[in-house]
Scaffold this motif. Structure first.
Motif, PDB file in Angstrom:
ATOM      1  N   GLY C   7       0.827  -1.210   0.000  1.00 44.01           N
ATOM      2  CA  GLY C   7       0.000   0.000   0.000  1.00 44.01           C
ATOM      3  C   GLY C   7       0.854   1.249   0.000  1.00 44.01           C
ATOM      4  N   ILE C   8       1.961   1.200   0.760  1.00 44.92           N
ATOM      5  CA  ILE C   8       2.828   2.382   0.802  1.00 44.92           C
ATOM      6  C   ILE C   8       3.486   2.606  -0.556  1.00 44.92           C
ATOM      7  CG2 ILE C   8       4.974   3.264   1.790  1.00 44.92           C
ATOM      8  CD1 ILE C   8       3.987   2.077   4.469  1.00 44.92           C
ATOM      9  N   ILE C   9       3.917   1.523  -1.203  1.00 42.85           N
ATOM     10  CA  ILE C   9       4.511   1.682  -2.537  1.00 42.85           C
ATOM     11  C   ILE C   9       3.469   2.255  -3.502  1.00 42.85           C
ATOM     12  CG2 ILE C   9       5.515   0.449  -4.490  1.00 42.85           C
ATOM     13  CD1 ILE C   9       6.739  -1.482  -2.518  1.00 42.85           C
ATOM     14  N   LEU C  10       2.259   1.690  -3.445  1.00 45.11           N
ATOM     15  CA  LEU C  10       1.194   2.182  -4.327  1.00 45.11           C
ATOM     16  C   LEU C  10       0.914   3.660  -4.045  1.00 45.11           C
ATOM     17  CD1 LEU C  10      -0.920   1.569  -6.449  1.00 45.11           C
ATOM     18  CD2 LEU C  10      -2.420   0.720  -4.668  1.00 45.11           C
ATOM     19  N   GLY C  11       0.888   4.010  -2.769  1.00 44.65           N
ATOM     20  CA  GLY C  11       0.639   5.399  -2.398  1.00 44.65           C
ATOM     21  C   GLY C  11       1.726   6.320  -2.908  1.00 44.65           C
ATOM     22  N   LEU C  12       2.987   5.858  -2.840  1.00 44.47           N
ATOM     23  CA  LEU C  12       4.085   6.695  -3.330  1.00 44.47           C
ATOM     24  C   LEU C  12       4.018   6.857  -4.843  1.00 44.47           C
ATOM     25  CD1 LEU C  12       7.042   5.536  -1.082  1.00 44.47           C
ATOM     26  CD2 LEU C  12       5.831   7.707  -1.023  1.00 44.47           C
ATOM     27  N   VAL C  13       3.627   5.778  -5.539  1.00 47.96           N
ATOM     28  CA  VAL C  13       3.459   5.885  -6.990  1.00 47.96           C
ATOM     29  C   VAL C  13       2.364   6.912  -7.302  1.00 47.96           C
ATOM     30  CG1 VAL C  13       2.716   4.662  -9.060  1.00 47.96           C
ATOM     31  CG2 VAL C  13       4.262   3.558  -7.477  1.00 47.96           C
ATOM     32  N   LEU C  14       1.290   6.836  -6.540  1.00 47.20           N
ATOM     33  CA  LEU C  14       0.187   7.772  -6.737  1.00 47.20           C
ATOM     34  C   LEU C  14       0.643   9.203  -6.467  1.00 47.20           C
ATOM     35  CD1 LEU C  14      -2.828   8.166  -7.237  1.00 47.20           C
ATOM     36  CD2 LEU C  14      -3.250   7.640  -4.858  1.00 47.20           C
ATOM     37  N   LEU C  15       1.414   9.362  -5.386  1.00 45.64           N
ATOM     38  CA  LEU C  15       1.912  10.689  -5.035  1.00 45.64           C
ATOM     39  C   LEU C  15       2.847  11.215  -6.121  1.00 45.64           C
ATOM     40  CD1 LEU C  15       2.007  12.875  -2.885  1.00 45.64           C
ATOM     41  CD2 LEU C  15       3.918  11.694  -1.851  1.00 45.64           C
ATOM     42  N   LEU C  16       3.699  10.327  -6.626  1.00 40.88           N
ATOM     43  CA  LEU C  16       4.617  10.712  -7.701  1.00 40.88           C
ATOM     44  C   LEU C  16       3.826  11.147  -8.930  1.00 40.88           C
ATOM     45  CD1 LEU C  16       7.701  10.711  -8.279  1.00 40.88           C
ATOM     46  CD2 LEU C  16       7.339   8.561  -9.459  1.00 40.88           C
ATOM     47  N   SER C  17       2.761  10.405  -9.206  1.00 43.11           N
ATOM     48  CA  SER C  17       1.921  10.759 -10.341  1.00 43.11           C
ATOM     49  C   SER C  17       1.321  12.148 -10.165  1.00 43.11           C
ATOM     50  CB  SER C  17       0.821   9.715 -10.492  1.00 43.11           C
ATOM     51  OG  SER C  17      -0.121  10.133 -11.422  1.00 43.11           O
ATOM     52  N   PHE C  18       0.863  12.439  -8.950  1.00 40.35           N
ATOM     53  CA  PHE C  18       0.317  13.773  -8.685  1.00 40.35           C
ATOM     54  C   PHE C  18       1.405  14.829  -8.796  1.00 40.35           C
ATOM     55  CE2 PHE C  18      -3.474  11.852  -6.655  1.00 40.35           C
ATOM     56  CZ  PHE C  18      -4.412  12.616  -7.309  1.00 40.35           C
ATOM     57  N   TYR C  19       2.588  14.497  -8.260  1.00 38.51           N
ATOM     58  CA  TYR C  19       3.665  15.485  -8.277  1.00 38.51           C
ATOM     59  C   TYR C  19       4.129  15.783  -9.699  1.00 38.51           C
ATOM     60  CZ  TYR C  19       7.946  17.909  -7.181  1.00 38.51           C
ATOM     61  OH  TYR C  19       8.934  18.851  -7.116  1.00 38.51           O
ATOM     62  N   LEU C  25      -3.923   8.191 -10.869  1.00 35.64           N
ATOM     63  CA  LEU C  25      -3.812   7.031 -11.734  1.00 35.64           C
ATOM     64  C   LEU C  25      -5.180   6.685 -12.300  1.00 35.64           C
ATOM     65  CD1 LEU C  25      -1.698   5.095  -9.153  1.00 35.64           C
ATOM     66  CD2 LEU C  25      -0.827   6.095 -11.249  1.00 35.64           C
TER      67      LEU C  25
ATOM     68  N   PRO D   3       2.856  20.503  -9.706  1.00 35.90           N
ATOM     69  CA  PRO D   3       3.127  19.379 -10.590  1.00 35.90           C
ATOM     70  C   PRO D   3       4.005  19.782 -11.776  1.00 35.90           C
ATOM     71  CG  PRO D   3       0.807  19.982 -10.617  1.00 35.90           C
ATOM     72  CD  PRO D   3       1.485  20.909  -9.696  1.00 35.90           C
ATOM     73  N   ILE D  22       5.287   5.534 -14.582  1.00 37.82           N
ATOM     74  CA  ILE D  22       4.341   5.527 -13.461  1.00 37.82           C
ATOM     75  C   ILE D  22       3.465   4.284 -13.534  1.00 37.82           C
ATOM     76  CG2 ILE D  22       2.300   6.689 -12.542  1.00 37.82           C
ATOM     77  CD1 ILE D  22       3.660   9.328 -13.260  1.00 37.82           C
ATOM     78  N   ALA D  29       3.101  -2.411  -7.984  1.00 35.07           N
ATOM     79  CA  ALA D  29       2.522  -2.329  -6.638  1.00 35.07           C
ATOM     80  C   ALA D  29       1.245  -3.162  -6.546  1.00 35.07           C
ATOM     81  CB  ALA D  29       2.235  -0.870  -6.290  1.00 35.07           C
ATOM     82  N   VAL D  55      -4.425  -2.286   1.540  1.00 32.66           N
ATOM     83  CA  VAL D  55      -3.635  -1.650   0.492  1.00 32.66           C
ATOM     84  C   VAL D  55      -4.295  -0.348   0.053  1.00 32.66           C
ATOM     85  CG1 VAL D  55      -2.763  -1.908  -1.847  1.00 32.66           C
ATOM     86  CG2 VAL D  55      -2.709  -3.832  -0.297  1.00 32.66           C
ATOM     87  N   THR D  58      -4.048   2.278   2.854  1.00 38.77           N
ATOM     88  CA  THR D  58      -2.663   2.714   3.077  1.00 38.77           C
ATOM     89  C   THR D  58      -2.224   3.620   1.936  1.00 38.77           C
ATOM     90  OG1 THR D  58      -2.332   0.508   3.955  1.00 38.77           O
ATOM     91  CG2 THR D  58      -0.398   1.882   3.769  1.00 38.77           C
ATOM     92  N   ALA D  59      -2.525   3.205   0.703  1.00 36.10           N
ATOM     93  CA  ALA D  59      -2.124   4.003  -0.452  1.00 36.10           C
ATOM     94  C   ALA D  59      -2.777   5.377  -0.407  1.00 36.10           C
ATOM     95  CB  ALA D  59      -2.502   3.283  -1.742  1.00 36.10           C
ATOM     96  N   VAL D  62      -1.102   7.494   2.313  1.00 36.48           N
ATOM     97  CA  VAL D  62       0.244   7.950   1.949  1.00 36.48           C
ATOM     98  C   VAL D  62       0.146   9.117   0.962  1.00 36.48           C
ATOM     99  CG1 VAL D  62       2.324   7.312   0.704  1.00 36.48           C
ATOM    100  CG2 VAL D  62       1.408   5.794   2.422  1.00 36.48           C
ATOM    101  N   ALA D  63      -0.700   8.955  -0.068  1.00 42.85           N
ATOM    102  CA  ALA D  63      -0.818  10.017  -1.067  1.00 42.85           C
ATOM    103  C   ALA D  63      -1.414  11.274  -0.449  1.00 42.85           C
ATOM    104  CB  ALA D  63      -1.677   9.534  -2.231  1.00 42.85           C
ATOM    105  N   MET D  76       4.156  21.875  -4.109  1.00 40.25           N
ATOM    106  CA  MET D  76       3.144  21.474  -5.076  1.00 40.25           C
ATOM    107  C   MET D  76       2.004  22.475  -5.047  1.00 40.25           C
ATOM    108  SD  MET D  76       1.928  17.847  -6.026  1.00 40.25           S
ATOM    109  CE  MET D  76       0.499  17.216  -5.245  1.00 40.25           C
TER     110      MET D  76
END
Lengths: 202, 153, 164, 200
Positions: C7-19, C25, D3, D22, D29, D55, D58-59, D62-63, D76
Motif C-alpha cells: 500500500g505504501i509503494i502504491l501510495g508513493l506511486v500515486l503521489l509521484l503521479s500527482f507530483y 492514476l 506538478p 508511473i 505495486a 492496500v 494505506t495508499a 500515503v498520497a 506542489m
C-alpha cells in the motif's frame, strides 16, 4: 503484532502533525512578485478609451466589459457591461468570470483606482485575459462621448483622431453611419501556467 | 514485518529527499499576503492620502516611482526615485522595512496603486499613496522643468 | 508482500503521479480509448455523431494518444515484472471448487461489462475515481468509494458461492 | 514546484514516457499486493482476506499525507491538481453499478489488467467484458445523458463540504483507516478459511 501498533501510532502522529499545520498557503496558481511586476510593466495589459471604442465598434464578440463600481453607483455603464463591485469579486459566482480563456475582460471603474485594484488581484491570482481600461469611465466620457475639438494649430493626426472619436461618439450615442476605422486587436495572452489539469479516469 | 521496515524507510526518505531537492531549485513566492487578504486590505482606503493627511505624517520617505527621465524633469522636494520597474531590487528592502511612513508618488494613478498593492502584498507596512490631483500640493513641487508637472495628467 | 508495504509503494506511486502530472492514476480511461478507437475506425461518421464518443475524438488527436493508455501499458509491464519476480506467471483460470471454469468466465465477462458501464457512468473506476479522488480529498472520490464498496458488501451474500 | 508537467510544459513524448514509468510502478505495486487474484480481492467482502482494504487505504493515506505536506512546503500547487468533478447522481449510480460488477467479476479495471499480464484467463475475460460495458454505455448514452449531467457540484473537496481544514480531514481519514485496519485483522482471524487462504 508489535509492529502493527508502532505503525498505527506513527501514522496517527503523522496525521496529527498534518492537522496542526496552518491552512494552505499556495492556494492559487499565483504569480510571484517578479512575474506580477512584469505584468504591470507590460503595456499590452492596458487599453485606452480609443482602442476600446474601436474594438466595440468593430463588434469584437470576445470583449466583455466589467464594471467594478459598487452596485449603488452602477449608472450609465458602457454598453452591455457586467457589474462586479470591487468588494464582491471573491464571491464564487464572480470569480469564474475572471478565470477563463474565452473572453477578453476589460475592467473599468469610474476612475483608475478600483479597476486597478481588481486587475492586480486577478493578475496575481494568475488569471489571463484581463485588461484594464486606462482612465476608466471618466476618460471614456472625455475622449469618446465628449471629444475635445483640437486647437487650430494641432497636427493632422490630431484632427484624424478627433474625426474618429466623433464617429465613435455617434455610434455610441445612437447615430448611423460609421466610417471604417482601423483598430489594433488585442491578442489573448495565453496564461503561463494557469491550465488546470484535465484528469480523471473516465 | 520487521524486515520490511528498513526498505520502507529508505523508499520514503529517498522519495521525499528527491522531491525536496527538485523543489529547492524552483522559484519561491515571497508574498506575505494572499490575494484575498490584499483585497480586504484595499477596501480600507485609509492608505490614500490627501494633502491634509499628508502634511500630518512625521518624517515620511517620499518615493517617486516614475522613471528616471520624468523624475529629472520635475519632482517633489526630498523625494527619492525608485522606478516601478526596479522596485523589487534587493537593496531597497531595507528602505521599505524602515519604521517610517513611506509615501508613493506616481504620475499615473494606475502605477501608483499597482506599486502600493505589490509592496503591500510583499508584507511591507506603513505604506501610503498620495493623491496627486490636489491643487494644494503644488507648492511641494520644487524642480519644475519644461511644463511637466507631477500632479494631474 | 506485506499489504501495508504494498500500500505504501502504491501510495508513493500515486503521489509521484500527482507530483509529476497533477493527476492521479487510472485504468478505465484507457479502455475507453480502445473502444473509441475501434468505433472510430469501424464507423467513423457514427462516432462523430454520437454525443459520447465525439467528446474524445477532437482536433485530429488520435484517441490512443492518451496519457492513460501509456500508463496502462506500463501497468501491463509492471504487473508482468512483478509476477515474474514472485514466480506467479502461469496461464490459468482462478475459481473456487464450487463453480466450473465456464461459469467463472461468464461471471467475469458479466462483471466486467457492469464495471465498464458503471465506470463510464461514474466518471472513473476504483483507481481513477475512488483512489486518486480520495488522495485529493475530493468529495466525488469518497462518494464513489463508498458506493462501490458499500454495494459490493450488500450484494456479497448473493454471490458467495462464487468466492467461498 | 510541482506538478512538473503542466507547469514546465514538458514535451508529449516525455510525458508519455513518464506515464509509462508511473504505470510500471502502479502495476508492480498492484501485483505485489496480490491484486492479481480475484479471490483475494473478493475475500474482502467475506472477511477472509482484507488485503484490498489495507492496500487501498494505506495508499490513499500515503498520497493524502504526501500531498498535504508537499502543499505545505510549497512544493506542489494544489490549484492545478485535478480534483475529481462531482456529479451527485452519476457518481452514486455509477458507483452502485461498479459495486455489483466488482462482486460478480471479482476485479476492477486496474487489477484486471495486472492479472491479465500474469496470465489469468478470467482477468482477460473481465477485460473483454469491460470493453463491452463501455461500448454499451457509449451506444445508450442519449438515454443516460440527463442523469449523467445532473446535479453538478464541480471539483469540490470533502473538507470544504464539511467545513474542516484539509489537515483535519486527513487526520479523520487516518483514524477511520486505523480502526478499519484493526477490524480487518480481527475479521481475518474470525473468518479464516485455511482451505482458501493458503493457496492465495
Amino acid at each position: 503484532m508489535k509492529s502493527r501498533e508502532i505503525l498505527s501510532v506513527f501514522i496517527l502522529a503523522l496525521g496529527i502533525t498534518g492537522a496542526m499545520l496552518p491552512g494552505r498557503k499556495n492556494d492559487a496558481i499565483a504569480l510571484n512578485e517578479h512575474e506580477l511586476l512584469q505584468e504591470m510593466l507590460m503595456e499590452s495589459n492596458y487599453i485606452t478609451a480609443d482602442e476600446l471604442a474601436h474594438l466595440l465598434i468593430s463588434g469584437d464578440p470576445s470583449i466583455r466589459l466589467i464594471d467594478v463600481r459598487s452596485a449603488s453607483k452602477f449608472k450609465n455603464p458602457l454598453p452591455r457591461a457586467t457589474n462586479i463591485p470591487l468588494d464582491s469579486i471573491f464571491e464564487d459566482n464572480f470569480l469564474y468570470l475572471f478565470d477563463q480563456s474565452i473572453y477578453k475582460n476589460v475592467i473599468y471603474g469610474l476612475e483608475d483606482q478600483q479597476a486597478t485594484q481588481v486587475w492586480v488581484i486577478t493578475k496575481q491570482l494568475g488569471y489571463g485575459n484581463n485588461y484594464l481600461l486606462k482612465g476608466g469611465l471618466n476618460a471614456w466620457r472625455a475622449t469618446i462621448l465628449d471629444p475635445e475639438y483640437p486647437a487650430q494649430t494641432a497636427s493632422k493626426e490630431e484632427f484624424d483622431l478627433y474625426e474618429q472619436r466623433n464617429a465613435a461618439r455617434e455610434f455610441f450615442t445612437g447615430a448611423k453611419a460609421i466610417p471604417k476605422v482601423e483598430f489594433k486587436p488585442i491578442a489573448p495572452i495565453q496564461g503561463r501556467k494557469k491550465k488546470k489539469v484535465q484528469g480523471g479516469c473516465s | 514485518m520487521k524486515s520490511s521496515i528498513r526498505p520502507l524507510a529508505i523508499i520514503v526518505v529517498s522519495t521525499f529527499g528527491f522531491l525536496l531537492i527538485v523543489s529547492f531549485y524552483a522559484d519561491k513566492n515571497q508574498f506575505e499576503l494572499t490575494a484575498k487578504e490584499v483585497h480586504d486590505r484595499v477596501l480600507i482606503t485609509d492608505y490614500q492620502l490627501d494633502s491634509t493627511a499628508f502634511v500630518q505624517l512625521t518624517d515620511p520617505y517620499l518615493i517617486d516611482i516614475r522613471d528616471e527621465h520624468h523624475y529629472q524633469i520635475g519632482h517633489v522636494d526630498g523625494a527619492m526615485n525608485i522606478p516601478l520597474s526596479r522596485i523589487l531590487e534587493e537593496h531597497y528592502d531595507e528602505l521599505f522595512q524602515a519604521d517610517r511612513p513611506k509615501v508613493i508618488l506616481a504620475h499615473d494613478p494606475v502605477k501608483g496603486h499597482e506599486a502600493w498593492m505589490l509592496l503591500t502584498q510583499l508584507g511591507y507596512s506603513q505604506l501610503f499613496l498620495l493623491k496627486l490631483k490636489e491643487p494644494t500640493l503644488e507648492p511641494l513641487i520644487l524642480h519644475v522643468g519644461s511644463g511637466e508637472s507631477i500632479g494631474g495628467h | 508482500m506485506n499489504p501495508y508495504l504494498a500500500g505504501i509503494i502504491l501510495g508513493l506511486v500515486l503521489l509521484l503521479s500527482f507530483y509529476l502530472t497533477g493527476r492521479g492514476l487510472g485504468a478505465s480511461g484507457a479502455m475507453k480509448s480502445v473502444v473509441v478507437t475501434t468505433i472510430e475506425s469501424v464507423a467513423h461518421t457514427k462516432a462523430e455523431e454520437s454525443g459520447f464518443y465525439a467528446k474524445y475524438i477532437d482536433e485530429g488527436e488520435h484517441p490512443m494518444n492518451n496519457w492513460l493508455v501509456f500508463q496502462v501499458l506500463g501497468v501491463v509491464v509492471g504487473g508482468f515484472l512483478s509476477g515474474a519476480l514472485s514466480g506467479r506467471l502461469s496461464i490459468k483460470t482462478e475459481h473456487t471448487p464450487n463453480i466450473t471454469k465456464r461459469r467463472r468466465i461468464i461471471m467475469a465477462v458479466l462483471g466486467g461489462a457492469l464495471f465498464g458501464f458503471g465506470s463510464q457512468f461514474g466518471r472513473g473506476c476504483t483507481s481513477g475515481a475512488a483512489l486518486s479522488g480520495m488522495a485529493t480529498l475530493s468529495l466525488a472520490g469518497f462518494v464513489t468509494m463508498i458506493a462501490i464498496f458499500g454495494t459490493a458488501y450488500l450484494f456479497a451474500y448473493f454471490f458467495r458461492k462464487n468466492w467461498i | 514546484m510541482g506538478p512538473i508537467i503542466p507547469i514546465y510544459e514538458i514535451s508529449q513524448e516525455l510525458n508519455f514516457l513518464l506515464a509509462f514509468v508511473i504505470g510500471i510502478g502502479f502495476g508492480f505495486a498492484l501485483e505485489q499486493a496480490g491484486f492479481s487474484s480475484s479471490r483475494k480481492l473478493a475475500g474482502m467482502f467475506y472477511g477472509y482476506d482484507t488485503t484490498v482494504l489495507k492496500v487501498f487505504f494505506t495508499a490513499a493515506i500515503v498520497a493524502m499525507v504526501g500531498i498535504l505536506f508537499l502543499n505545505y512546503f510549497e512544493m506542489m500547487d494544489m490549484s492545478i491538481v485535478y480534483v475529481n468533478e462531482y456529479y451527485i447522481d452519476s457518481a452514486i449510480i455509477g458507483g452502485v453499478i461498479m459495486g455489483i460488477g466488482f462482486i460478480i467479476g471479482g476485479f476492477c479495471p486496474g487489477t484486471s489488467v495486472c492479472a491479465a499480464a500474469i496470465g489469468k484467463l478470467d482477468a482477460l475475460a473481465y477485460l473483454g467484458g469491460s470493453l463491452i460495458g463501455i461500448f454499451l454505455f457509449g451506444e445508450t448514452y442519449p438515454l443516460w445523458k440527463d442523469i449523467y449531467m445532473q446535479n453538478y457540484l464541480g471539483g469540490i473537496k470533502l473538507s470544504t463540504t464539511l467545513g474542516l481544514s484539509d489537515g483535519l480531514m486527513v487526520l479523520l481519514v487516518i483514524v477511520a483507516a486505523v480502526v478499519m485496519f484493526w477490524v480487518g485483522e480481527w475479521a481475518e482471524k474470525r473468518f479464516r478459511r485455511p482451505d482458501i487462504t493458503k493457496n492465495l
